[in-house]
Design an enzyme around this catalytic site. Sequence first.
Site, short mmCIF file in Angstrom:
data_model
loop_
_atom_site.label_atom_id
_atom_site.label_comp_id
_atom_site.label_asym_id
_atom_site.label_seq_id
_atom_site.Cartn_x
_atom_site.Cartn_y
_atom_site.Cartn_z
N HIS A 78 5.55 6.57 -24.24
CA HIS A 78 5.83 5.05 -25.21
C HIS A 78 5.81 5.41 -26.63
O HIS A 78 6.36 4.40 -27.40
CB HIS A 78 4.65 4.06 -24.87
CG HIS A 78 3.22 4.26 -25.33
ND1 HIS A 78 2.41 4.95 -24.68
CD2 HIS A 78 2.59 3.86 -26.48
CE1 HIS A 78 1.48 5.13 -25.28
NE2 HIS A 78 1.42 4.18 -26.52
N LYS A 121 3.33 8.33 -17.27
CA LYS A 121 2.20 9.30 -17.39
C LYS A 121 1.11 8.64 -16.78
O LYS A 121 1.12 7.58 -16.63
CB LYS A 121 1.96 9.77 -18.88
CG LYS A 121 1.19 8.94 -19.54
CD LYS A 121 0.45 9.72 -20.85
CE LYS A 121 -0.43 9.04 -21.49
NZ LYS A 121 -1.54 9.55 -22.13
N LYS A 123 -11.42 10.05 -30.33
CA LYS A 123 -11.90 8.83 -30.04
C LYS A 123 -13.18 8.60 -30.62
O LYS A 123 -13.88 9.43 -31.23
CB LYS A 123 -12.21 8.51 -28.28
CG LYS A 123 -11.06 8.48 -27.59
CD LYS A 123 -11.48 8.07 -26.18
CE LYS A 123 -9.90 7.79 -25.44
NZ LYS A 123 -9.30 6.75 -25.79
N ASP A 146 -4.52 14.15 -22.57
CA ASP A 146 -4.03 12.60 -22.68
C ASP A 146 -3.40 12.46 -23.79
O ASP A 146 -2.39 11.74 -23.74
CB ASP A 146 -5.67 12.07 -22.76
CG ASP A 146 -5.35 10.44 -22.74
OD1 ASP A 146 -4.44 9.86 -22.05
OD2 ASP A 146 -5.89 9.62 -23.94
N HIS A 194 2.25 12.73 -26.50
CA HIS A 194 2.55 12.03 -27.56
C HIS A 194 2.54 12.95 -28.78
O HIS A 194 3.62 12.87 -29.58
CB HIS A 194 1.35 10.81 -27.92
CG HIS A 194 1.37 9.81 -26.83
ND1 HIS A 194 1.99 9.43 -26.14
CD2 HIS A 194 -0.20 9.33 -26.37
CE1 HIS A 194 1.75 8.42 -25.36
NE2 HIS A 194 0.33 8.45 -25.71
N GLU A 237 -8.20 7.31 -32.92
CA GLU A 237 -8.93 5.95 -32.29
C GLU A 237 -10.25 5.64 -32.68
O GLU A 237 -10.96 6.55 -32.79
CB GLU A 237 -8.57 6.09 -30.63
CG GLU A 237 -7.22 6.41 -30.16
CD GLU A 237 -6.97 6.37 -28.76
OE1 GLU A 237 -6.71 5.48 -28.01
OE2 GLU A 237 -7.53 7.68 -28.17
N LYS A 242 8.38 3.60 -30.40
CA LYS A 242 7.65 3.07 -31.38
C LYS A 242 8.76 2.86 -32.82
O LYS A 242 9.44 4.10 -32.94
CB LYS A 242 6.51 3.63 -32.04
CG LYS A 242 5.39 3.43 -31.31
CD LYS A 242 4.07 3.95 -31.53
CE LYS A 242 3.02 3.78 -31.02
NZ LYS A 242 2.39 2.31 -30.71
N ASP A 272 0.99 -1.15 0.28
CA ASP A 272 0.12 0.02 -0.08
C ASP A 272 1.05 1.25 -0.04
O ASP A 272 1.45 1.62 1.10
CB ASP A 272 -1.01 -0.16 1.19
CG ASP A 272 -1.78 1.20 1.14
OD1 ASP A 272 -1.96 2.14 0.39
OD2 ASP A 272 -2.58 1.32 2.16
#
EC number: 1.1.1.49
Length: 476
Positions: free
Chosen positions: A172, A142, A328, A229, A234, A210, A176, A87
């Site tokens: 991330h 993040k 999205k 986000d 990114h 997305e 790539k 914890d």
Amino acid sequence: MSFTADRLLLFGATGDLAQRMLLPSLCALDADGLLDSELSIICTARSEMTDSEFRNFARAALEKFLPADRRGGMAEFLNRLRYQPLDATTLEGFDELAEKVGQPEKGLAIFLSTAPSLFEPTIKGLQHSGLANGNVRIGLEKPLGTDLGSSCEINDAVASAFPEDRIFRIDHYLGKETVQNLLALRFANILFEPLWNANHIEHVQITVAETVGLESRVDFYDDAGALRDMVQNHMLQLLALVAMEPPTSFDAAAVRDEKVKVLRALRPIGEGESVTGQYRGGAVSGKIVPGYDEELGRDSDTETFVALKAHVDNWRWKGVPFYMRTGKRLSERVTEIVVRFRHIPHSIFDAKTVPNELVIGIQPEENISLTLMAKVPGLDRDGLSLRPVPLDIAMPDAFTGTHRRIAYERLLMDLIEGDQTLFVRRDEVEAQWSWIDGIRNQWSSEKLKPRTYSSGSWGPSAAIALAERDGVSWHE
């Protein structure tokens, strides 16, 4: 610090990221013989589990998320794993965690994936237990805050225990292959760099689309929205790689020095240079899907779509717009960079010519396409017939026999070995947040509300108008 860690400590080891990315990446690296045989992997999370129970949990994740042809030696990998419940809100369990980690002979690498509110208590726990002392480096996943102020608080907390050369902030996308190949494309080929400027490039488009909705990220996403986000990290990293000056070497400090110059040169977004949207019900890939408010279960002003017209105010890019969009529940899943070159200054042909275009596909397919004008075969008695022809390089075809690696494979290896080149420095993060906070403040002052768009579309019609009023069409 030039050491290769012989201990790896994974926080959040039962979470979605660990199941989908971290454990499969480590298992794949181990199957390829890329993890040192002495490396021990200690995993921790809130859940009460024994080592054996966690190994069974990890096995299920690997069987679900790692292709079968990359699971060679899975049993040996699972035997590397040890587990300690923790914890992180209290100091009590950190001594037991330190005992489980043991004393590294070479060094410890920590991967910290946790809620922003847990960064400070986790760092205090690491300090309290001695896990921040000696040859220790830390990777931070993040979100690193929700604005510049909260990001600085997190960075200050981490800096109280770790110097900057031992802090690895993870994006991330930088792991790539095609993103890294952007550097090779620019700086290993004389063909492009002389043309890579405002004299020859008309505009740049960056799209991260997305098809999914909220999935398991309901609470996080409604607090963050598309701007924080996706754009803050990114997309701004992709923009920086496109726009940066040639670094003096492929060295962490040199590469990151040039990226931060771009981020600091971003002009504040002006009136009419941003569009926000929120999806409603519709059809994606032939499947009926609900709207954002239906998935959330309440009304919300959170944006699920953003389109921006950005400018980098320096000599190289003066006057070149960078169009960015992300959202999205869009028409298809695609991440790509499009570099549109200028028209030829004078055409000797009667046939219409189209400007050259370089398309760098990042996902779902990794490829590079350069569109050139070519003659259509035929006798052409009335003049040459021309049409644009793409020269395609599909990365899997160009490099047969190689695995398509998970982005985290490279990042985890670099964390273990201590290479910061593909990680984000503090001044980069703060430059990104400063620009994003300016956009959010503008939205607030203008009382801007997201426009609705149907799921399965390319976003609000205002996003199309954002580009088309400059005579530009989004690449689709």
